[in-house]
Design a protein around this motif. Structure first.
Motif, mmCIF file in Angstrom:
data_model
loop_
_atom_site.group_PDB
_atom_site.id
_atom_site.type_symbol
_atom_site.label_atom_id
_atom_site.label_comp_id
_atom_site.label_asym_id
_atom_site.label_seq_id
_atom_site.Cartn_x
_atom_site.Cartn_y
_atom_site.Cartn_z
ATOM 1 N N LYS A 1 41.869 45.603 22.629
ATOM 2 C CA LYS A 1 41.903 44.276 22.939
ATOM 3 C C LYS A 1 42.634 44.072 24.491
ATOM 4 O O LYS A 1 41.959 45.489 25.037
ATOM 5 C CB LYS A 1 43.614 44.104 21.685
ATOM 6 N N LEU A 2 43.105 43.470 24.874
ATOM 7 C CA LEU A 2 43.218 43.556 27.037
ATOM 8 C C LEU A 2 44.676 44.987 26.881
ATOM 9 O O LEU A 2 45.622 44.907 25.601
ATOM 10 C CB LEU A 2 43.846 42.716 26.901
ATOM 11 N N ASN A 3 44.158 46.199 27.633
ATOM 12 C CA ASN A 3 44.968 46.599 27.862
ATOM 13 C C ASN A 3 46.453 45.979 28.841
ATOM 14 O O ASN A 3 45.651 45.122 29.278
ATOM 15 C CB ASN A 3 44.517 48.225 28.166
ATOM 16 N N PRO A 4 47.671 46.645 28.577
ATOM 17 C CA PRO A 4 48.502 45.611 29.861
ATOM 18 C C PRO A 4 47.595 45.937 31.361
ATOM 19 O O PRO A 4 47.322 46.386 32.008
ATOM 20 C CB PRO A 4 49.427 47.234 29.748
ATOM 21 N N LYS B 1 41.569 41.169 38.651
ATOM 22 C CA LYS B 1 41.394 41.500 37.421
ATOM 23 C C LYS B 1 42.165 42.867 37.604
ATOM 24 O O LYS B 1 42.339 43.785 38.283
ATOM 25 C CB LYS B 1 40.808 41.434 36.246
ATOM 26 N N GLY B 2 43.372 43.155 36.947
ATOM 27 C CA GLY B 2 43.973 44.773 37.216
ATOM 28 C C GLY B 2 44.913 45.067 35.697
ATOM 29 O O GLY B 2 45.355 43.731 35.025
ATOM 30 N N GLY B 3 45.515 46.366 36.236
ATOM 31 C CA GLY B 3 46.226 46.753 34.968
ATOM 32 C C GLY B 3 47.775 47.013 34.887
ATOM 33 O O GLY B 3 48.270 45.695 36.330
ATOM 34 N N SER B 4 48.606 47.937 34.501
ATOM 35 C CA SER B 4 49.664 48.188 35.467
ATOM 36 C C SER B 4 49.753 49.531 35.529
ATOM 37 O O SER B 4 48.835 49.777 36.177
ATOM 38 C CB SER B 4 50.740 47.944 34.097
#
Length: 470
Positions: A347-350, A362-365
């Motif tokens: 699924k989508l990561n944080p 788009k970006g992560g944490s």
């Protein structure tokens, strides 16, 4: 509380309207002074679990001497590795006793304790002129955060909240792209953390706190509670379980929000929202956090920037929509896995999705950098992207160098405070399951008297009142 300590608190504690003065010199040094050539003499509050990771990271910089260890349970399994690492360092179970006995040997402290206990430790330290590194979020209530910001300003100590991404790639990239006009006219952002949480699967019909259980014989439970109202020990309040409860923690939002929303909040000059709307709360319960939450944070125009709505998604079955051409969700390798298992690569990561007028990102944490989507748009923009500064120090070295006057903390309380207050307002909307309308100038909730009272929170326990006095 002994007479000496009570007198210190009465003369050194900050209130909203005024501050009692403490001596500007201790042992011939200005408060907070660390010679640039010296290592920082560091006391650590909370030495197990996340607290242990903080200690190791600060020690690894080579810029600190660990001079005191403080934890309410020095006999617990989670504290033993740090005790073994620093066997000759003095140990304390109560931070107030530590400051009484070693105050003149301490220049800075770390606070790696549960969310609700950040406030008294931090306020006590700052009033003694000690620099403070505190885990995110800064504190549990809106008013506690307000007092912490005022304390940092009054005592002029270095302060750092532990959202490491503020010293990694995403911080410097976001700033450079915003300054260059790549990130502009942002009107919406989604922020998401959809992995399993500790309270998932609990009975949402629970109508009381869990029953008393025998506490560990080595634990100082009274000091663990600090200013919070009396509770009997239960294993589901301890060792990270505190994050499940509104009384003790800030849930998924307080845990991950600072790693996901931080750069957008700072560089888009968001400040405080004018409205927080709980769009979806599955499994709402007045004691612990929902199984999944969707929250809207609405921010007004800021200068030439348009109004912006951040929509927060948590819960395993509460995945946000993604735009066409999103691609694969990247996972920052520095993110520690949750205690309940691995993150969900399927699924989508944080992370986050940022919607501007012309471009979508788009970006992560944590320190994960942004990318432009879809790929065709990224290719078109490649020649216009500015050079991004490399970080001069990691988050821990940044704090210690700031204690020595060599750098400025990148997540100081004046920056991290309003961000933490955003989370405080969001958690109140979760707990009440009600929309919050907020006056940003007066810092008051205008549509809900109970919510407005919750900005301050419950009265502190007897013996802890002086931390909150004006």
């Amino acid at each position: 509380m002994n007479k000496k300590r009570r007198q210190f608190i009465k003369t050194g504690t900050l209130g909203v309207a005024g501050v009692s003065l403490i001596p500007s010199m201790v042992l011939g040094k200005p408060l907070g002074y660390v010679a640039p050539s010296d290592k920082v003499d560091l006391a650590v509050c909370g030495i197990g679990n996340r607290g242990a990771e903080i200690i190791r990271s600060l020690h690894a910089t080579g810029l600190a001497n660990i001079v005191a260890l403080c934890d309410v349970d020095m006999g617990a399994p989670q504290t033993q590795k740090i005790i073994e690492m620093f066997p000759d360092v003095p140990r304390f179970q109560d931070f107030r006793v530590m400051f009484d006995k070693m105050g003149n040997q301490i220049e800075a402290i770390t606070v790696g304790t549960p969310d609700f206990s950040h406030f008294p430790i931090t306020m006590h330290a700052m009033a003694m002129g000690k620099h403070v590194y505190v885990e995110k979020p800064m504190a549990r209530t809106f008013q506690e955060i307000e007092l912490m910001m005022a304390g940092a300003k009054k005592y002029k100590v270095a302060t750092q909240m532990g959202n490491q991404g503020h010293s990694e790639g995403n911080y410097f990239q976001f700033k450079a792209w915003k300054d260059a006009g790549i990130i502009k006219d942002v009107t919406a952002m989604t922020a998401h953390m959809n992995s399993r949480r500790r309270w998932h699967g609990w009975d949402v019909n629970m109508n009381s706190y869990p029953p008393a259980e025998p506490k560990p014989s080595t634990m100082d439970w009274d000091t663990w509670l600090s200013a919070i109202e009396q509770h009997d020990f239960n294993k589901d309040f301890h060792n990270g379980q505190w994050r499940c409860w509104y009384q003790f923690g800030m849930g998924a939002l307080g845990d991950w929000g600072a790693h996901i929303m931080d750069t957008a909040h700072e560089f888009l000059d968001l400040g405080l929202p004018y409205e927080v709307n709980p769009v979806k709360l599955d499994g709402h319960n007045p004691f612990f956090f929902p199984m999944s939450s969707t929250l809207e944070f609405k921010f007004p125009e800021r200068g030439t920037m348009p109004p912006l709505t951040i929509t927060w998604y948590d819960g395993m079955n509460n995945i946000p929509p993604v735009p066409e051409g999103y691609g694969v969700s990247e996972l920052d390798p520095n993110i520690p896995p949750p205690s309940t298992g691995q993150l969900q690569p399927a699924k989508l990561n944080p992370g986050k999705i940022i919607y501007g007028k012309d471009l979508t990102f788009k970006g992560g944490s944590h320190g994960s950098t942004l990318s432009i989507i879809p790929e065709e748009a990224a290719n078109d923009m490649q020649s216009q992207l500015p050079e991004v500064q490399e970080s001069p120090s990691n988050h821990f070295a940044n704090f210690l160098k700031a204690c020595k006057g060599e750098e400025k903390c990148r997540s100081s309380f004046d920056i991290a405070g309003p961000l933490s207050q955003v989370f405080s307002l969001g958690v109140m909307a979760q707990q009440l399951n009600e929309k919050i309308v907020f006056d940003r100038e007066k810092k008051q909730i205008t549509n809900h008297p109970l919510a407005n009272a919750m900005l301050i929170g419950s009265p502190p326990r007897k013996g802890w009142e002086d931390y909150y006095k004006v």
